[in-house]
Design a protein around this motif. Structure first.
Motif, short mmCIF file in Angstrom:
data_model
loop_
_atom_site.label_atom_id
_atom_site.label_comp_id
_atom_site.label_asym_id
_atom_site.label_seq_id
_atom_site.Cartn_x
_atom_site.Cartn_y
_atom_site.Cartn_z
N SER A 1 -31.02 -48.73 34.96
CA SER A 1 -30.73 -48.89 36.38
C SER A 1 -31.79 -49.72 37.08
O SER A 1 -32.95 -49.79 36.65
CB SER A 1 -30.65 -47.51 37.05
N TYR B 1 -27.03 -44.64 32.50
CA TYR B 1 -27.44 -45.05 33.84
C TYR B 1 -27.57 -46.58 33.88
O TYR B 1 -28.53 -47.14 33.35
CB TYR B 1 -28.77 -44.42 34.23
N ALA C 1 -26.82 -48.25 37.02
CA ALA C 1 -26.63 -48.51 38.44
C ALA C 1 -27.56 -49.61 38.95
O ALA C 1 -28.61 -49.91 38.36
CB ALA C 1 -26.88 -47.22 39.24
N THR D 1 -23.65 -37.49 32.40
CA THR D 1 -23.77 -38.30 33.61
C THR D 1 -23.39 -39.73 33.31
O THR D 1 -23.91 -40.34 32.37
CB THR D 1 -25.21 -38.26 34.17
N ASN E 1 -23.37 -43.24 35.50
CA ASN E 1 -23.79 -43.83 36.77
C ASN E 1 -23.68 -45.34 36.68
O ASN E 1 -24.51 -46.01 36.05
CB ASN E 1 -25.22 -43.41 37.12
N ARG F 1 -22.91 -47.19 39.73
CA ARG F 1 -22.76 -47.58 41.12
C ARG F 1 -23.52 -48.87 41.43
O ARG F 1 -24.43 -49.27 40.71
CB ARG F 1 -23.27 -46.46 42.04
N THR G 1 -18.49 -34.08 31.02
CA THR G 1 -19.12 -34.85 32.09
C THR G 1 -19.26 -34.02 33.36
O THR G 1 -18.32 -33.39 33.82
CB THR G 1 -18.32 -36.13 32.38
N GLU H 1 -21.24 -35.50 36.18
CA GLU H 1 -21.41 -36.42 37.31
C GLU H 1 -20.82 -37.78 36.96
O GLU H 1 -21.07 -38.31 35.87
CB GLU H 1 -22.90 -36.60 37.65
N TYR I 1 -20.52 -41.59 38.92
CA TYR I 1 -20.84 -42.45 40.06
C TYR I 1 -20.32 -43.86 39.75
O TYR I 1 -20.90 -44.55 38.89
CB TYR I 1 -22.34 -42.52 40.31
N SER J 1 -19.37 -45.80 42.63
CA SER J 1 -19.25 -46.25 44.01
C SER J 1 -19.80 -47.65 44.20
O SER J 1 -20.60 -48.15 43.41
CB SER J 1 -19.99 -45.27 44.94
N ARG K 1 -19.65 -33.67 40.48
CA ARG K 1 -19.83 -34.76 41.43
C ARG K 1 -18.90 -35.92 41.05
O ARG K 1 -18.97 -36.40 39.93
CB ARG K 1 -21.28 -35.25 41.46
N HIS L 1 -18.10 -39.58 42.77
CA HIS L 1 -18.40 -40.55 43.83
C HIS L 1 -17.72 -41.87 43.49
O HIS L 1 -18.15 -42.57 42.58
CB HIS L 1 -19.91 -40.74 43.97
#
Length: 876
Positions: free
Chosen positions: A308, A330, A332, A352, A354, A356, A377, A379, A381, A383, A403, A405
């Protein structure tokens, strides 16, 4: 001859035994004396250590007195043979003080642990005298300076932990040409989250496989000493991607963490040649560019992959689906494009995901990917991308999901049935193109604590049970066809269905229609009467109706003849003086319009009309107005405001050169000011009888009273939006020209767009970023495409400590700690709070007006952040 020989032998034997006995008699007292002296030296060293402790909240050093032998003191362990101190352990005792240099006299010390306390100043160089030392742990303190070179004499050192301090300088591998020659037994070296800088030494890649170099304090691999773990998380180290290539020699590498540093360059394809035993690969918060190599699947034992907040581009390779042991992915805050690969559905152990803040497009793969297989899973993300099509219904199979998103995309269609997500806690589908009926089933989700469905095209009745009983936890604005719900949601009532009995309907019509005509007639007559009254009313009557008028002579006397000594500010359309009105002695601020400038008179009239009807505790209060001529027969227009003794926010954030005032607004004060300004804008945009747009929200227009309550001032740039004549007012504004200040003006204004509340939200977002980074949007450090918005956006969330105003993490945090007591979690709470606030600033200052937050949401979010931050402190 024989007699003489025997006599000689006898004398020799007696002499030998006498010397032996004498030596024994001499040796025993010396040994005892040395032991006693050593014990006394250890005792004195411990007492000097105690004398340097300024705060002992748990009283752990109360036993360090003459009533107890020092080997029985809390935290002290002595050897059985010599009764010398071999261990000093005072871990997590909230001690405050400095480390006494006399600890160097504890020559038998093997283990020294002062972790998780508040020791400050430098590490004394005398620790280099502890040649028997095996464990040295000073992590999680406030130590400064560099690591003493004298530690190189502690050649038996196995475990050295100094992370989470304020240590600086270069990574201390320059103690010798090869670290193995200096500390040959070192197995653990923890340097995480300090302030080390400079490059990583080239000799590092030649370190032995038994060396363990740094990791987070809660890392479960802490006790595994026979694998190589490299972590320099949260420093200021730099270097190019060749460093990663050099690590391919470490055949037993298990964890590599160089997050939150300044490494850069194109991500080398050789990264796939790292040890096949690698389980954690964390490169986030750097400046790596390039593509993610498809051969990443060679690292088949990966549990966590963090890339990220870099500059990566291209697609996610489909081969990433072969990392079947992956728990966290990750990626993001990069520049990744293309579609999300189908193969992600193979990551059945993923906790997770991610992705985003990238540029992914296309749809969420469902059939081929079988995203419903990700049943572990927790989370997701995705978004702030460009994902489109419908949200797949297979998401409803992710029973562990807490979560979800997906906001800030282009999803359309209805919200699918997600009935299987009974453990869902956070759901954010805002800022999409979702339509159809409102998902009533969400009221049955007992775990939900936050739902955001705002800015879609949903319709139908909103339930009033479950999460929808709490208006502060539900965001629905921007869906104009929603109705009912609890009163706090302020939704319109749903239309009543037609009654089946025609006669009953006719009866209602017969009763209602006459009353309706009568009501319309009364409204028409009232409007005509009000219009006639307005035509007769002079232009400044509305001001005079609430405030007494004042003459030019009175203002001249109040300001000392408008002297330069009373000048406190200057703007586009006027200058501001401080003064005192007689006979009341009221301190005021007098804004005198610059009539030499074009349209100044119009600005004055608009401001008078607006301010006369606007009353809010966070808006500057107008006391009176003056429209007259001066002694030179020139037109004179002025507004008289309530005086704000603490001046403008501009002076607190950016003191002038040579000014003695320090930037001493702490975190809570800045949050309060941010809430005050948001509240003022919320009132102007939503609660005024005629909506008002400010157009120039900036620090110099935020004034602070005695209690540091913020008041938004300067409506010389405001225009009223009449509900009955919006187009006329807007066209009038466009003829006047775009107003605002460089750095704060919304980008659409520069392209000829008409003024809007979105423009005010943009100004507010820049103001928010400036308040908590300490940098103006026109700072010289910004060049090319880099600006305040982009620099903060690139830093979030992992590099937030690099961009925030350092006062908030040093002096400000220390002031807060001194007032509420020290807390090991305080820094993390500050960082979490600052991250949340800067995310709001980024959302408000988005380039596209439609992507910006609503000011009402901003006010609520800031109130929520403040409540969360001060909650535990109120308890203390």
């Amino acid at each position: 001859m024989a007699f003489n020989l025997e006599s000689f032998m006898l004398i020799f034997q007696l002499t030998f035994y006498f010397i032996l006995l004498l030596s024994l008699n001499l040796y025993i007292p010396k040994s005892v004396t040395a032991t006693k002296l050593g014990n006394e030296t250890d005792k004195l060293a411990l007492l000097d250590f105690k004398s340097k402790i300024s705060d002992d909240p748990f009283g752990v050093l109360a036993s360090w007195n003459k009533s107890f032998p020092f080997c029985q003191w809390v935290g002290v362990t002595c050897g059985l043979k010599h009764q010398r101190v071999v261990s000093l352990h005072l871990h997590n005792q909230k001690l405050v003080g400095t480390i006494s240099p006399h600890v160097g006299n504890l020559s038998f010390l093997r283990s020294f642990n002062l972790a998780i306390n508040s020791f400050h100043n430098e590490i004394p160089s005398e620790v280099g005298c502890l040649f028997r030392l095996r464990e040295f742990n000073l992590s999680n303190n406030l130590l400064q300076g560099e690591i003493p070179v004298s530690l190189s004499r502690c050649t038996k050192l196995i475990n050295l932990q100094l992370g989470y301090n304020l240590l600086k300088g270069r990574v201390p591998f320059e103690l010798g040409t090869d670290i193995g020659l200096v500390l040959p037994n070192l197995q653990i070296l923890v340097l995480t989250h300090c302030q080390f800088s400079g490059p990583i030494p080239a000799s590092l890649s030649n370190a032995s496989d038994s060396l363990l170099l740094g990791f987070g304090e809660n890392n479960p691999m802490l006790q595994i000493l026979f694998f190589l773990i490299l972590s320099f998380y949260g420093n200021r180290l730099r270097g190019d991607s060749d460093f990663l290539t050099s690590l391919t020699n470490c055949s037993k590498l298990r964890i590599l963490d160089i997050s939150l540093n300044q490494f850069g360059g194109i991500l080398p394809t050789s990264i796939v040649n790292l040890s096949s035993q690698l389980t954690w690969l964390m490169l986030g918060g750097n400046n790596f560019g390039g593509n993610i190599p498809p051969e990443i699947s060679n690292l088949f034992n990966l549990n966590v992959l963090v890339m990220s907040t870099n500059l990566l581009w291209g697609n996610i390779p489909a081969s990433i689906g072969k990392l079947s042991k992956l728990h966290g992915l990750y990626l993001a805050v990069n520049q990744l494009t293309g579609e999300i690969p189908f193969s992600l559905g193979n990551l059945t152990q993923l906790l997770t995901l991610n992705l985003r803040l990238n540029n992914f497009s296309g749809s969420i793969p469902s059939r081929t990917c079988k995203i419903g297989n990700l049943q572990s899973t927790v989370e997701i993300y995705v978004s702030n991308n460009k994902l489109s099509s419908e949200i797949p219904s297979t998401l409803g199979r992710l029973f562990a999901l807490q979560r979800l998103h997906m906001h800030g995309n282009l999803f359309e269609g209805s919200i699918p049935p997600l009935n299987g997500l009974k453990g869902l806690r956070y759901l954010d589908l805002s800022r999409n193109n979702l339509s159809a009926r409102f998902p009533q089933y969400l009221e049955t989700f007992s775990s939900l604590i936050y739902v955001n469905l705002s800015f879609n095209n949903l319709d139908g009745e909103v339930p009033s049970q479950g999460i929808f009983q709490n208006a502060t936890a539900v965001k629905l604005q921007g869906n104009i066809n929603l109705c009912e719900g609890i009163p706090d949601l302020h939704l319109k009532p749903c239309l009543v269905q037609k009654h089946k009995k025609g006669s009953y309907l006719k009866l209602i019509l017969l009763i209602v229609i006459p009353f309706l005509f009568l009501a319309l007639a009364m409204v028409f007559l009232s409007v005509q009467l009000i219009r006639k009254m307005k035509m007769k009313r002079p232009s400044l009557t509305s001001v005079g109706q609430f405030h007494p008028k004042i003459s030019y002579q009175e203002l001249l006397n109040a300001t000392g003849g408008f002297s330069s000594g009373n000048l406190i500010g200057s703007g586009s359309f006027g200058v501001v003086y401080t003064g005192t009105l007689c006979p009341e002695g009221t301190n005021v601020a007098v804004k005198v319009l610059k009539l030499s400038q074009c349209r100044a008179s119009k600005s004055f009239m608009v401001e008078c009309r607006a301010l006369s009807n606007i009353r809010h505790r966070n808006l500057v209060r107008i006391i009176t107005a003056c429209s007259s001529i001066d002694f030179g027969r020139n037109d004179f227009n002025a507004l008289v405001y309530e005086f704000m003794p603490n001046g403008s926010l501009e002076h607190w954030l950016h003191p002038e050169n040579g000014h003695t005032q320090l930037r001493n607004l702490d975190l809570l004060q800045r949050i309060k000011i941010a809430i005050d300004v948001a509240s003022a804008l919320h009132y102007l945009h939503k609660k005024c009888e005629a909506r008002v747009i400010h157009c120039d929200v900036k620090p110099s227009n935020v004034l602070l009273d005695n209690d540091f309550t913020a008041h938004l001032s300067d409506f010389g740039l405001a225009r009223l939006l009449s509900k009955s004549g919006i187009e006329a007012v807007l066209s009038q504004f466009n003829s006047v020209g775009v107003m605002g200040t460089t750095g704060y003006t919304a980008p659409e204004y520069g392209m000829g767009a008409r003024m809007s509340t979105h423009g005010d939200v943009y100004c507010y977002g820049i103001l928010l970023l400036e308040m908590f980074t300490g940098k103006r949007p026109t700072d010289k450090s910004f060049s090319d495409d880099l600006n305040l918005h982009n620099s903060v956006k690139m830093a979030l969330p992992v590099l937030v400590t690099e961009v925030v105003d350092q006062f908030l993490l040093t002096e400000g945090m220390q002031e807060a700690q001194s007032s509420i007591g020290s807390s090991s979690n305080h820094r993390n709470e500050c960082i979490e709070c600052l991250t949340s606030i800067l995310e709001i600033g980024i959302a408000c200052s988005a380039e596209s007006p439609s992507d910006r937050m609503d000011i009402k949401d901003v006010e609520y979010r800031l109130l929520s952040i403040r409540g969360k931050f001060i909650g535990p402190r109120r308890h203390h």
